[in-house]
Structure formats: structure tokens, C-alpha cells
Design a protein around this motif. Structure first.
Motif, PDB file in Angstrom:
ATOM      1  N   THR A  38     -14.374  -6.911 -43.125  1.00  8.84           N
ATOM      2  CA  THR A  38     -13.855  -7.899 -42.172  1.00  8.84           C
ATOM      3  C   THR A  38     -12.438  -8.261 -42.581  1.00  8.84           C
ATOM      4  O   THR A  38     -12.198  -8.658 -43.724  1.00  8.84           O
ATOM      5  N   LYS A  78     -12.661  -6.179 -32.390  1.00 11.59           N
ATOM      6  CA  LYS A  78     -12.753  -4.929 -33.132  1.00 11.59           C
ATOM      7  C   LYS A  78     -11.344  -4.441 -33.421  1.00 11.59           C
ATOM      8  O   LYS A  78     -10.467  -4.475 -32.552  1.00 11.59           O
ATOM      9  N   ARG A  82     -12.100   0.494 -33.724  1.00 15.17           N
ATOM     10  CA  ARG A  82     -13.260   0.082 -32.913  1.00 15.17           C
ATOM     11  C   ARG A  82     -14.523  -0.149 -33.740  1.00 15.17           C
ATOM     12  O   ARG A  82     -15.617  -0.262 -33.200  1.00 15.17           O
ATOM     13  N   LYS A  83     -14.390  -0.206 -35.051  1.00  9.88           N
ATOM     14  CA  LYS A  83     -15.540  -0.422 -35.928  1.00  9.88           C
ATOM     15  C   LYS A  83     -15.352  -1.616 -36.853  1.00  9.88           C
ATOM     16  O   LYS A  83     -16.265  -2.409 -37.057  1.00  9.88           O
ATOM     17  N   THR A  84     -14.168  -1.738 -37.434  1.00  9.12           N
ATOM     18  CA  THR A  84     -13.896  -2.820 -38.381  1.00  9.12           C
ATOM     19  C   THR A  84     -13.748  -4.142 -37.629  1.00  9.12           C
ATOM     20  O   THR A  84     -13.038  -4.218 -36.623  1.00  9.12           O
ATOM     21  N   ARG A  85     -14.403  -5.190 -38.138  1.00  4.89           N
ATOM     22  CA  ARG A  85     -14.255  -6.510 -37.526  1.00  4.89           C
ATOM     23  C   ARG A  85     -12.969  -7.159 -38.014  1.00  4.89           C
ATOM     24  O   ARG A  85     -12.617  -7.070 -39.184  1.00  4.89           O
TER      25      ARG A  85
END
Length: 485
Positions: A38, A78, A82-85
Motif C-alpha cells: 500500500t 489502484k 491496477r494491482k497496488t493499492r
């Protein structure tokens, strides 16, 4: 591992320097390695909620800055992979401004201390409210230096953070977050922390020093720079602190994103090429010269510089020899802005040498890519350079770096010696050692002489383009460092 990556700037949302590039790319690679990452950063005015599809995650979190209660909201999205917050801390009183750290007159905001005290405090409260306990909190530069301090003071007995470790990364030791001692009241800890072995630095409060002392481990952005900052010459007054922590201080070279910086994919350059089609590079040179209004000269090497025009970047020694250099059979293009004295000097030289010199006093990402692809050589004569990005990009484009042996330049560029049997030479650029204009000039002459031997030059270009400074390699080193904690 659960990794909380805290930075005051992250690409593509907000940037003033290399920290943003690191934060934007390293986090993506860590996610690819399977970690739960995150990112946390401020939501500045330029970060549009609709553009980045921000959603409210937490509302009305309150932390004290001195005796004043400051409230903030947290939005999530995202990251570009498109995966990591990524979490944006929204606090209009502190972050709804045109710039990150300075006003329109390039003066530091008067309340920078309060802004980042708030930022440091709220990060830890967000983790608790989300019930998301990080294994690692990765802090970056002075703007996050108080997080390790708060974990070992305010939160020392908070079982939620049992086992949470901190890594503090120094991207440039020159920027330390120095404030008047009255800021101690805002930090919210006792005056017993205002001592020479803690936060005090020549009568002021030093946020970077807090990170250096209280983080569980430290690193900087090249192995050489990690050694240099323990010396008086490069230590910016903190060499004693760093030498005292040398067993916890590591050097990890930054990477570059080869999806963005690769001549076979780059959409901004005139003609794509690769190590197998290296002969197409000349078309980019011709196109760049035409764009600059310069005539193509068959045997004249084209040198490029993309830089902040400042003493630290070597412009003091370059200015002593650039007139003499422009009298040679060479061409030169410089892109960047900086100190007014260099704007004046370079503009005058352009008028004096209109056929072989162009200076572009601006930031232009498209022109930057054209320079990387179109030039034969790239000059970086820095006084000091924690890592350096330009030389890494240049290598990938087969544009040969001419650098001073310092920091990340020393770690990534190996001198090419034409006098040796070049078939066995692993060199990928030209290196000078003493920070003197005559040494820079001698090295430029040596580079020009090597350019005349086209067989050797092709070998040198091939060596350069084979180098791998991807973020993947660097991310694995960070992963090992996290695990060691």
C-alpha cells in the motif's frame, strides 16, 4: 509481506524529483513479487479525484499537530499497475495547494513542518483504523522521517505495531527538513528529544536526522553514495550519524522502467531500434538535429545534456571549458532549467556558436526522449549524484555516458579504454575522477577520439545496451533487505 510505502511524491500523481520515479516503479515491482503493498501519499490539488477514480476509504481522522486537532480523509485507488493499492491523505488546509513544497516564488511553505508532522502521524493512525498491520513501513526522505521516531516513542507500547519494522531511504542527503526549534512543540514529544544525539542539529530540528537515528535500517540509492555520505565531504553535517549506523546502512541502485525507456518501444522517438538494429540510431540523430535547426555533420559526435542547470550537476566546471569545447568538431544540445547565471551563459554561447549548439531552457519530456535516442554521448559531470537516472536511460539507448566517478555514476558506468584490447573491454562509458574542468575536458577529448574508431564505438554501444538496470533487479534487493528486518 505487508509493505506500507510512504512518500511525499509518487509518479504519475505528483513529482518534483527522482523520489517520485522510485515510488511509482518500485512499488509495482514489489507487488509483482507477491507482496501486499500500500502506497501512502498526500492528495495535492493536482491529483484529480475523477481522473484517478478515487474512492473514500476513511473519513474524518483526527491527529494533533501541537495543540491543534487536524482532520483528514483517506481516498484509495489502484496504482497504475491496477494491482497496488494507493491511499491519498486529503487535508485541504495542508495539501490543497498548487505546488508540493514551495510557493510560486520558489520559497518553502512556512508551515512545511506542520504539514509533514500531520502526514507522519496520520499514516500510523490509518494503519490502525484499517486494521492493516504492516510488516515494513518504508519511509522516504525527510518528509517521512518522523514515522520511525513516533513508532519508538508514542507507539512504543502499542501492541498493534509489535514486529513492524521501518526502512528509511535517503534519496538526497542535501534535503534534510530543517526547522526552528519551536517546531518541537508541534511534534508533540518532550524537549528531551531536542539533543545532539536525537533531533537537534545546529540549534534546529532535523526531520531527516530523526529517520536516520530511529529507523530500524537505512539505505540510499547507490552503493557508492552509501559510502560517500559517511565522509565529511558528502555527509552534509550528518556523516557522524551515518558512520555510527554504517552496519545498518545499505546501497541499492535505482532502476528504470524499460517499458517507458526502451528504444524499441519508445513512441516519442523518430525511429525505433534495438541492439540488433543499432544502425537505425543514426536516423534519430538526423531527425533531432533537423528539429534543433542544426546541420548533420557526418564525423561530428553529438553530445547531449538533460539536467538541472546547477553547480551540483557539474555546470561550474563545465562552464569553464564549454567555450573551448564548442570550438571542436562536435555538436551539443542542452535541455533544462536552473540557475540564472547558467541561463545567461548558455544563451550567449548559443548566439556565438549557432551552427553546433542549442540550449532549450525548459522541461520537455518529448525532447528529452529525442535527445536520449539521437545523441552519440550524454554528459553528466556531477559534483555528487546519489544515483542518477540520465546515465541509466542513456545506456539503454546506446548513447554513451561521460560521467564523473561519484555516487550512482561510479556504480553504473565503467570506463572504456581504447588503448586496451577492446574485444575484451567491459566498459560502457567514459569516466573522470578529479572534480576539475581540465579532467572533464580531457575525458571529452578521449571520448571524441574513441568515436572516430567506428569498430570500437559499435562495441561500446553494444556494451551499453546490454546493461540491465531494470526495477526488477532492484526490487529483489529491497525484498532481501525487508526480509533481513
Amino acid at each position: 509481506m505487508k509493505i506500507c510505502f510512504v512518500a511525499s511524491e509518487v509518479l504519475p500523481y505528483a513529482k518534483t524529483g527522482g523520489l517520485a520515479d522510485v515510488a511509482g516503479a518500485l512499488t509495482t515491482e514489489l507487488t509483482r513479487l507477491g507482496h501486499d503493498v500500500t502506497i501512502m501519499m498526500p492528495r495535492y490539488r493536482k491529483i484529480d479525484k475523477d481522473k484517478y477514480k478515487l474512492k473514500l476509504l476513511l473519513g474524518d481522522i483526527c491527529v494533533n499537530v501541537g495543540t491543534e486537532a487536524i482532520r483528514g480523509d483517506v481516498y484509495e485507488a489502484k496504482h497504475i499497475d491496477r494491482k497496488t493499492r494507493i491511499c491519498f491523505i486529503d487535508c485541504p488546509v495542508y495539501f490543497d495547494r498548487d505546488n508540493l513544497y514551495q510557493d510560486k516564488d520558489s520559497k518553502d511553505y512556512a508551515d512545511n513542518a506542520e504539514r509533514f508532522i500531520f502526514f507522519n502521524k496520520i499514516i500510523l493512525e490509518i494503519c490502525k483504523k484499517l486494521d492493516w498491520k504492516p510488516d515494513i513501513i518504508h519511509c522516504n526522505d525527510w518528509q517521512t522521517g518522523l514515522i520511525p521516531l513516533y513508532l519508538k516513542s508514542t507507539y512504543a507500547n502499542d501492541k498493534f505495531f509489535d514486529g513492524t519494522k521501518t526502512l528509511f531511504t535517503i534519496h538526497n542527503l542535501a534535503y534534510q527538513g530543517l526547522f526552528e526549534k519551536g517546531v518541537m512543540e508541534k511534534i508533540g514529544l518532550g524537549w528531551d528529544y531536542f539533543t545532539i544525539d536525537k533531533l537537534e542539529f545546529w540549534g534546529k530540528v532535523n526531520f531527516l536526522k530523526a529517520g536516520l537515528i530511529y529507523a530500524d535500517s537505512l539505505n540510499t540509492v547507490s552503493e557508492r553514495y552509501a559510502k560517500e555520505i559517511q565522509t565529511e565531504e558528502y555527509g552534509a553535517g550528518l556523516n557522524g550519524v551515518l558512520e555510527g549506523r554504517k552496519n545498518s546502512l545499505h546501497g541499492i541502485i535505482n532502476g528504470i522502467d524499460y517499458k517507458l525507456f526502451s528504444p524499441d518501444k519508445d513512441q516519442m522517438i523518430h525511429k525505433n531500434y534495438s541492439i540488433r538494429t543499432i544502425e537505425k540510431k543514426i536516423d534519430n540523430k538526423k531527425y533531432l538535429l533537423k528539429t534543433l535547426g542544426l546541420r548533420f555533420k557526418k564525423n561530428a559526435p553529438l553530445f547531449g545534456i538533460i539536467s538541472r542547470l546547477a553547480d551540483q550537476k557539474g555546470f561550474d566546471i563545465l562552464s569553464e571549458i564549454v567555450d573551448q569545447f564548442l570550438q571542436l568538431n562536435i555538436q551539443l544540445v542542452i535541455l533544462g532549467t536552473g540557475e540564472p547565471k547558467y541561463h545567461k551563459l548558455l544563451t550567449e554561447l548559443q548566439a556565438k556558436y549557432p551552427k553546433n549548439f542549442q540550449v532549450l531552457l525548459k522541461f520537455d519530456p518529448v525532447m528529452a526522449q529525442m535527445i536520449y535516442a539521437g545523441c552519440d554521448m550524454f554528459i553528466m559531470p556531477s559534483r555528487y549524484e546519489p544515483c542518477g537516472l540520465g546515465q541509466l536511460i542513456s545506456l539503454k539507448y546506446g548513447t554513451i555516458p561521460v560521467v564523473r566517478e561519484t555516487g550512482g555514476l561510479a556504480d553504473t558506468i565503467t570506463d572504456f579504454d581504447l588503448a586496451k584490447d577492446f574485444e575484451n573491454d567491459k566498459g560502457n562509458g567514459f569516466v573522470f575522477y578529479e572534480y576539475e574542468s581540465k579532467e572533464l575536458y580531457k575525458t571529452l577529448i578521449r571520448a571524441i577520439d574513441t568515436y572516430k574508431d567506428q569498430q570500437a564505438w559499435k562495441k561500446l554501444m553494444t556494451n551499453a545496451m546490454k546493461c540491465d538496470y531494470s526495477w526488477k533487479a532492484s526490487a529483489v534487493k529491497y525484498e532481501h533487505l525487508y526480509k533481513s528486518l
